[in-house]
Write a protein that holds these residues in place. Structure first.
Motif, PDB file in Angstrom:
ATOM      1  N   GLY A   1       0.731  -1.334   0.015  1.00  0.00           N
ATOM      2  CA  GLY A   1      -0.088  -0.163   0.214  1.00  0.00           C
ATOM      3  C   GLY A   1       0.928   1.401  -0.047  1.00  0.00           C
ATOM      4  O   GLY A   1       0.113   2.297  -0.176  1.00  0.00           O
ATOM      5  N   ARG A   2       2.101   1.097   0.000  1.00  0.00           N
ATOM      6  CA  ARG A   2       2.844   2.464   0.356  1.00  0.00           C
ATOM      7  C   ARG A   2       3.864   2.271  -0.989  1.00  0.00           C
ATOM      8  O   ARG A   2       5.047   3.079  -0.617  1.00  0.00           O
ATOM      9  N   GLY A   3       3.828   1.483  -1.795  1.00  0.00           N
ATOM     10  CA  GLY A   3       5.055   1.440  -2.943  1.00  0.00           C
ATOM     11  C   GLY A   3       5.833   0.261  -2.759  1.00  0.00           C
ATOM     12  O   GLY A   3       6.100  -0.182  -1.738  1.00  0.00           O
ATOM     13  N   GLU A   4       6.541   0.050  -3.884  1.00  0.00           N
ATOM     14  CA  GLU A   4       7.437  -1.252  -3.941  1.00  0.00           C
ATOM     15  C   GLU A   4       8.588  -0.853  -2.990  1.00  0.00           C
ATOM     16  O   GLU A   4       9.170  -1.952  -2.240  1.00  0.00           O
ATOM     17  N   LYS A   5       9.176   0.402  -2.734  1.00  0.00           N
ATOM     18  CA  LYS A   5      10.282   0.546  -1.837  1.00  0.00           C
ATOM     19  C   LYS A   5      10.073   0.307  -0.606  1.00  0.00           C
ATOM     20  O   LYS A   5      10.772  -0.342   0.168  1.00  0.00           O
ATOM     21  N   PHE A   6       8.782   0.606  -0.120  1.00  0.00           N
ATOM     22  CA  PHE A   6       8.508   0.383   1.234  1.00  0.00           C
ATOM     23  C   PHE A   6       8.106  -1.255   1.409  1.00  0.00           C
ATOM     24  O   PHE A   6       8.680  -1.729   2.532  1.00  0.00           O
ATOM     25  N   SER A   7       7.523  -1.746   0.566  1.00  0.00           N
ATOM     26  CA  SER A   7       7.494  -3.552   0.872  1.00  0.00           C
ATOM     27  C   SER A   7       8.759  -4.111   0.711  1.00  0.00           C
ATOM     28  O   SER A   7       8.659  -5.206   1.307  1.00  0.00           O
ATOM     29  N   THR A   8       9.543  -3.791  -0.066  1.00  0.00           N
ATOM     30  CA  THR A   8      10.905  -4.323  -0.006  1.00  0.00           C
ATOM     31  C   THR A   8      11.943  -3.858   0.912  1.00  0.00           C
ATOM     32  O   THR A   8      13.111  -4.532   0.828  1.00  0.00           O
TER      33      THR A   8
END
Length: 183
Positions: free
Chosen positions: A153-160
């Motif tokens: 929910g907060r973008g790929e950079k946050f998820s990874t």
């Protein structure tokens, strides 16, 4: 369905390419939809204080069709579900929720439960699926639910951000949620 920070919106993208158009927004979760003839759309939507019901999409608004939970909602008191935001140890913005007992009094100490979601790629949402939060608040508990790094929910950079490092940054994030609640 477009997952965003603590919500899921209904959106569309032109076949030929172009920007995403959000058809229905708001602090809610659209969990399903059905498209009919002449552009008619129905959705299943819920919010923190509204169990899922079926709505017709009219422009960028929702018109409620079903009322399966109306009687029950008129008979219960629900604790407000607050969106919270705070900084983690390294300054990263973390978002989540806090639910306080219905008759909460500032300055009084309450037992508190930290809810941690699975995943790592998932998030707590503005929906009614977390009924246990209401049950706990009704029994005098404060509930704190954070969406730490690794959440969606907060973008790929946050998820990874926790790739091959589970329990480090995300651990700091949920502990920062506890510090926020204590403060």
């Amino acid at each position: 369905l477009l997952e965003d920070d603590r919500v899921t919106h209904l959106a569309r993208v032109p076949v030929s390419g172009g920007p995403v158009e959000r058809l229905v927004e708001g602090r809610r979760v659209i969990s399903d939809f059905s498209a009919g003839p002449r552009g008619k759309i129905a959705v299943l939507a819920s919010a923190s204080a509204q169990p899922a019901e079926i709505f017709a999409v009219e422009g960028n608004r929702l018109r409620k069709i079903t009322g399966q939970n109306d009687k029950w909602l008129s008979e219960v008191r629900l604790a407000p579900v607050e969106e919270i935001g705070f900084k983690s140890k390294d300054g990263t913005d973390i978002h989540g929720f806090m639910v306080k007992p219905i008759d909460y009094r500032p300055g009084q100490r309450y037992p508190t439960i930290l809810r941690i979601h699975g995943g790592p790629v998932w998030q707590f949402y503005n929906d009614f699926a977390n009924f246990d939060w209401q049950l706990l608040a009704a029994n005098g508990y404060v509930v704190v639910a954070a969406n730490p790094r690794g959440s969606s929910g907060r973008g790929e950079k946050f998820s990874t951000a926790i790739w091959a490092d589970w329990g480090n940054k995300d651990g700091q994030d949920v502990l920062a949620a506890v510090d926020f609640a204590v403060a």
